[in-house]
Design a protein around this motif. Structure first.
Motif, PDB file in Angstrom:
ATOM      1  N   SER A 129       0.856  -1.182   0.000  1.00  0.00           N
ATOM      2  CA  SER A 129       0.000   0.000   0.000  1.00  0.00           C
ATOM      3  C   SER A 129       0.892   1.231   0.000  1.00  0.00           C
ATOM      4  O   SER A 129       2.050   1.156   0.401  1.00  0.00           O
ATOM      5  N   VAL A 130       0.331   2.366  -0.449  1.00  0.00           N
ATOM      6  CA  VAL A 130       1.046   3.636  -0.351  1.00  0.00           C
ATOM      7  C   VAL A 130       0.517   4.371   0.876  1.00  0.00           C
ATOM      8  O   VAL A 130      -0.703   4.481   1.056  1.00  0.00           O
ATOM      9  N   PHE A 131       1.425   4.863   1.714  1.00  0.00           N
ATOM     10  CA  PHE A 131       1.024   5.540   2.944  1.00  0.00           C
ATOM     11  C   PHE A 131       1.523   6.984   2.973  1.00  0.00           C
ATOM     12  O   PHE A 131       2.654   7.277   2.565  1.00  0.00           O
ATOM     13  N   PHE A 132       0.663   7.857   3.507  1.00  0.00           N
ATOM     14  CA  PHE A 132       1.111   9.172   3.949  1.00  0.00           C
ATOM     15  C   PHE A 132       1.428   9.038   5.432  1.00  0.00           C
ATOM     16  O   PHE A 132       0.586   8.555   6.192  1.00  0.00           O
ATOM     17  N   VAL A 133       2.634   9.458   5.836  1.00  0.00           N
ATOM     18  CA  VAL A 133       3.010   9.374   7.240  1.00  0.00           C
ATOM     19  C   VAL A 133       2.988  10.774   7.853  1.00  0.00           C
ATOM     20  O   VAL A 133       3.797  11.639   7.486  1.00  0.00           O
ATOM     21  N   GLU A 134       2.052  11.003   8.745  1.00  0.00           N
ATOM     22  CA  GLU A 134       1.982  12.261   9.504  1.00  0.00           C
ATOM     23  C   GLU A 134       2.945  12.144  10.682  1.00  0.00           C
ATOM     24  O   GLU A 134       2.850  11.209  11.485  1.00  0.00           O
ATOM     25  N   LEU A 135       3.900  13.071  10.765  1.00  0.00           N
ATOM     26  CA  LEU A 135       4.900  13.014  11.833  1.00  0.00           C
ATOM     27  C   LEU A 135       4.763  14.174  12.808  1.00  0.00           C
ATOM     28  O   LEU A 135       5.506  14.254  13.797  1.00  0.00           O
ATOM     29  N   ASP A 136       3.828  15.095  12.532  1.00  0.00           N
ATOM     30  CA  ASP A 136       3.689  16.273  13.401  1.00  0.00           C
ATOM     31  C   ASP A 136       2.248  16.778  13.416  1.00  0.00           C
ATOM     32  O   ASP A 136       1.981  17.969  13.240  1.00  0.00           O
ATOM     33  N   GLY A 137       1.324  15.859  13.604  1.00  0.00           N
ATOM     34  CA  GLY A 137      -0.087  16.209  13.573  1.00  0.00           C
ATOM     35  C   GLY A 137      -0.605  16.508  14.963  1.00  0.00           C
ATOM     36  O   GLY A 137       0.174  16.531  15.931  1.00  0.00           O
ATOM     37  N   PRO A 138      -1.923  16.731  15.089  1.00  0.00           N
ATOM     38  CA  PRO A 138      -2.874  16.755  13.985  1.00  0.00           C
ATOM     39  C   PRO A 138      -2.770  18.035  13.154  1.00  0.00           C
ATOM     40  O   PRO A 138      -2.458  19.092  13.674  1.00  0.00           O
ATOM     41  N   ARG A 139      -3.033  17.870  11.843  1.00  0.00           N
ATOM     42  CA  ARG A 139      -2.963  19.003  10.906  1.00  0.00           C
ATOM     43  C   ARG A 139      -4.117  18.938   9.912  1.00  0.00           C
ATOM     44  O   ARG A 139      -4.509  17.864   9.473  1.00  0.00           O
ATOM     45  N   ALA A 140      -4.587  20.098   9.522  1.00  0.00           N
ATOM     46  CA  ALA A 140      -5.598  20.178   8.461  1.00  0.00           C
ATOM     47  C   ALA A 140      -4.905  20.435   7.128  1.00  0.00           C
ATOM     48  O   ALA A 140      -3.836  21.062   7.094  1.00  0.00           O
ATOM     49  N   ASN A 141      -5.498  19.929   6.047  1.00  0.00           N
ATOM     50  CA  ASN A 141      -5.042  20.261   4.696  1.00  0.00           C
ATOM     51  C   ASN A 141      -3.602  19.903   4.363  1.00  0.00           C
ATOM     52  O   ASN A 141      -2.889  20.675   3.723  1.00  0.00           O
ATOM     53  N   ARG A 142      -3.167  18.732   4.796  1.00  0.00           N
ATOM     54  CA  ARG A 142      -1.904  18.214   4.288  1.00  0.00           C
ATOM     55  C   ARG A 142      -2.112  17.963   2.792  1.00  0.00           C
ATOM     56  O   ARG A 142      -3.138  17.382   2.386  1.00  0.00           O
ATOM     57  N   THR A 143      -1.183  18.385   1.969  1.00  0.00           N
ATOM     58  CA  THR A 143      -1.366  18.297   0.520  1.00  0.00           C
ATOM     59  C   THR A 143      -0.321  17.392  -0.124  1.00  0.00           C
ATOM     60  O   THR A 143       0.875  17.536   0.140  1.00  0.00           O
ATOM     61  N   ILE A 144      -0.798  16.471  -0.935  1.00  0.00           N
ATOM     62  CA  ILE A 144       0.068  15.546  -1.666  1.00  0.00           C
ATOM     63  C   ILE A 144      -0.130  15.810  -3.155  1.00  0.00           C
ATOM     64  O   ILE A 144      -1.255  15.792  -3.643  1.00  0.00           O
ATOM     65  N   THR A 145       0.975  16.087  -3.845  1.00  0.00           N
ATOM     66  CA  THR A 145       0.900  16.363  -5.283  1.00  0.00           C
ATOM     67  C   THR A 145       1.171  15.085  -6.069  1.00  0.00           C
ATOM     68  O   THR A 145       2.166  14.404  -5.820  1.00  0.00           O
ATOM     69  N   LEU A 146       0.276  14.775  -7.001  1.00  0.00           N
ATOM     70  CA  LEU A 146       0.452  13.628  -7.885  1.00  0.00           C
ATOM     71  C   LEU A 146       0.767  14.145  -9.276  1.00  0.00           C
ATOM     72  O   LEU A 146      -0.030  14.895  -9.853  1.00  0.00           O
ATOM     73  N   THR A 147       1.915  13.789  -9.809  1.00  0.00           N
ATOM     74  CA  THR A 147       2.268  14.215 -11.161  1.00  0.00           C
ATOM     75  C   THR A 147       2.489  12.974 -12.005  1.00  0.00           C
ATOM     76  O   THR A 147       3.359  12.162 -11.710  1.00  0.00           O
ATOM     77  N   MET A 148       1.632  12.813 -13.022  1.00  0.00           N
ATOM     78  CA  MET A 148       1.659  11.617 -13.863  1.00  0.00           C
ATOM     79  C   MET A 148       2.263  11.938 -15.214  1.00  0.00           C
ATOM     80  O   MET A 148       1.947  12.973 -15.798  1.00  0.00           O
ATOM     81  N   VAL A 149       3.107  11.051 -15.714  1.00  0.00           N
ATOM     82  CA  VAL A 149       3.668  11.194 -17.049  1.00  0.00           C
ATOM     83  C   VAL A 149       3.493   9.855 -17.756  1.00  0.00           C
ATOM     84  O   VAL A 149       3.868   8.814 -17.201  1.00  0.00           O
TER      85      VAL A 149
END
Lengths: 134, 134, 134
Positions: free
Chosen positions: B112-132
């Motif tokens: 699986s692909v995971f986002f790891v929060e290391l300094d939460g809680p936080r609102a609006n963490r943003t992950i950019t997906l760039t496909m080619v």
């Protein structure tokens, strides 16, 4: 769609040095949108993304020397006295693949791209930038 | 051949949290075959690929707190009390560059692909997906 | 511009094994210039770039077993007795995104690409190569 390659040369001045290369990389980006592979051609260095704050960069150096401890003797030191430099490079990574938007690396507010020298000082450290996009 | 960009917003609820983003990323893939750069725009977070098993994710949290020890005082804590969060992010990575096939991330059975929060809680963490790809 | 996908199968012979896959990857590159995502489809393995020197590879194994200590008991071991293998994989990475030039991975003089087996021996470990370029 196109592929473009550029390279960036760096001279380092200390054994451990962490150098913010964000603006130099941005000058060499010549596509508008896509991705860039930022790759260091050396096995005693690393590419990382994090915050450019002087205290934090000192903490990073301290953490790495805790993780790869001085107290052990390493086999690679029989050949070339830099096992710890290679081991830190293994733990980090030689490349990052980042988004490009508006002809710049599309970083968050608190992010910079760093070249990490782990076995300096060295002349002509080379970082290859390979861009794919349009 | 084309380049497509999307982003994924996440709210986190705990100081340390590891969130499986595989299905959300898959919904945002809009090419059929190629690669995707999955990049977190935050320097106190990480993107990793591994198995989604609850015990293992607890072990991962435990390992990280062993590697970046509480017993030391860190310089960055004078400015912002989250040096350990940044240092864990340095050790992991802010991005992964993964294969796409049949309009999905082409992972192995136990990945699986995971986002790891290391300094939460936080609102609006943003992950950019760039496909080619195409 | 094109996208090409290939895969590489490997059988491993030991619990921990670090295998130089540079020449096998080069045989499977079928674009001239661009980037390649080298991705392991297994969550108890890793892809790394460093120097192929036998003593150093032993040091690397030693460092990993120091970082993920045997003395702790891990929750994942209740299900599947390989928590340490997954944790080492988390610390390293399942992929590298590297430059291609003249139909080869464009590495530095002292660099090789390695598949790291962390939970062998295993048959049919699969590495996906996704190339984007021209």
């Amino acid at each position: 769609m196109t592929v473009k390659t550029n390279s960036l040369k760096i001279n380092t001045n200390k054994n451990f040095e962490i150098i913010d290369i964000t603006s130099k990389v941005n000058e060499l980006i010549d596509i508008e949108e896509g991705i860039v592979s930022i790759f260091s051609r050396h096995s005693t260095s690393a590419i990382v993304v994090n915050e450019n704050e002087q205290g934090l960069l000192k903490d990073f150096e301290f953490m790495l020397s805790n993780l790869v401890e001085d107290k052990y003797s390493y086999q690679h030191d029989r050949i070339d006295n830099n096992a710890r430099s290679h081991l830190k490079s293994f733990l980090l990574s030689s490349s990052e693949c980042l988004p490009i938007r508006n002809s710049k690396i599309d970083l968050g507010t608190w992010q910079s791209v760093f070249f990490v020298e782990l076995d300096g000082p060295r002349a002509n450290r080379t970082i290859t930038l390979t861009m794919v996009g349009e």
